[in-house]
Enzyme design. Structure first.
Site, PDB file in Angstrom:
ATOM      1  N   LYS A   5      -8.687   1.678  10.289  1.00  0.00           N
ATOM      2  CA  LYS A   5      -8.982   0.412   9.600  1.00  0.00           C
ATOM      3  C   LYS A   5     -10.345  -0.141  10.060  1.00  0.00           C
ATOM      4  O   LYS A   5     -10.934   0.351  11.032  1.00  0.00           O
ATOM      5  CB  LYS A   5      -7.861  -0.587   9.902  1.00  0.00           C
ATOM      6  N   TYR A  34      -1.307  -1.746  -0.517  1.00  0.00           N
ATOM      7  CA  TYR A  34      -0.405  -2.633   0.213  1.00  0.00           C
ATOM      8  C   TYR A  34       0.530  -3.411  -0.719  1.00  0.00           C
ATOM      9  O   TYR A  34       1.055  -4.457  -0.331  1.00  0.00           O
ATOM     10  CB  TYR A  34      -1.206  -3.595   1.089  1.00  0.00           C
ATOM     11  N   ASN A  55      -4.555  -3.817  14.107  1.00  0.00           N
ATOM     12  CA  ASN A  55      -3.834  -2.731  14.781  1.00  0.00           C
ATOM     13  C   ASN A  55      -4.437  -1.341  14.546  1.00  0.00           C
ATOM     14  O   ASN A  55      -3.763  -0.326  14.682  1.00  0.00           O
ATOM     15  CB  ASN A  55      -2.335  -2.779  14.443  1.00  0.00           C
ATOM     16  N   HIS A  65      -3.744   2.910  10.079  1.00  0.00           N
ATOM     17  CA  HIS A  65      -2.647   2.965   9.115  1.00  0.00           C
ATOM     18  C   HIS A  65      -2.136   4.389   9.036  1.00  0.00           C
ATOM     19  O   HIS A  65      -2.915   5.342   9.078  1.00  0.00           O
ATOM     20  CB  HIS A  65      -3.130   2.549   7.713  1.00  0.00           C
ATOM     21  N   GLU A  70       0.237   7.684  -1.268  1.00  0.00           N
ATOM     22  CA  GLU A  70      -0.987   7.156  -0.652  1.00  0.00           C
ATOM     23  C   GLU A  70      -2.122   8.175  -0.687  1.00  0.00           C
ATOM     24  O   GLU A  70      -3.278   7.809  -0.915  1.00  0.00           O
ATOM     25  CB  GLU A  70      -0.690   6.706   0.788  1.00  0.00           C
TER      26      GLU A  70
END
Ligand code: IDP
Ligand code: MG
Length: 154
Positions: free
Chosen positions: A12, A52, A115, A118, A131
């Protein structure tokens, strides 16, 4: 070799800005997973909503979209035995504060909204394929054999 699959992984924008792309790639390479696709790109609003979509309506959704579109990401496809679950284990928990040391989020994160990485949900059947298709054309994925493959699998 059984249960070989492909899974979608993305460093990310926080991980990209913190120079963690190489570290993340190294961990998956060292484990024996095989990189079959990679694209350094900035996600637009539409792709963020698609990717998302399951979180639309959550209080954190707008902030999540703003964050994930704010700077580049390193989108990748990794292949290997049980790859989706193995990647999730190596990532740690969603909240870095709950993630064990030794995991990516446990080693490199402190905050739920930052975080680092992904990975496709291994408890959501088809999430990996869905995805991958959002980020890659089939022709962008490479079929190849690692030279050490015969030493990675019985
Ligand atoms: P995952 O990334 O471990 O699969 P999900 O529950 O699918 O976790 O949530 C997607 C992402 O949304 C998380 O990685 C995190 O960046 C963000 N997120 C989830 N829950 C929260 C929250 O309560 N506050 C802020 N961000 C959140
Ligand atoms: Mg998820």
């Amino acid at each position: 070799m059984s249960g070989v699959e492909r899974t979608f992984v993305m460093v990310k924008p926080d991980g990209v800005n913190r120079g963690l792309v190489g570290e993340v790639i190294s961990r998956f390479e060292d484990r024996g997973l095989k990189l079959v696709g990679a694209r350094f790109t900035q996600i637009d609003e539409e792709l963020a909503h698609e990717h998302y979509g399951e979180h639309e309506g959550e209080p954190f959704f707008d902030g999540l979209v703003e964050f994930i579109t704010s700077d580049p990401v390193m989108a990748m496809v990794w292949e290997g035995q049980d790859a989706t679950r193995q990647v999730r284990q190596m990532m740690g928990e969603t909240d870095p504060a709950e993630s064990a040391p030794g995991t990516i989020r446990g080693d490199f994160g402190l905050d739920l909204g930052r975080n680092v990485i992904h990975g496709s949900d291994n408890e959501d059947p088809g999430a990996n394929e869905r995805e991958i298709a959002l980020f890659f054309d089939e022709a962008e994925l490479v079929d190849w054999e690692r030279v050490d493959e015969t030493w990675l699998y019985e």
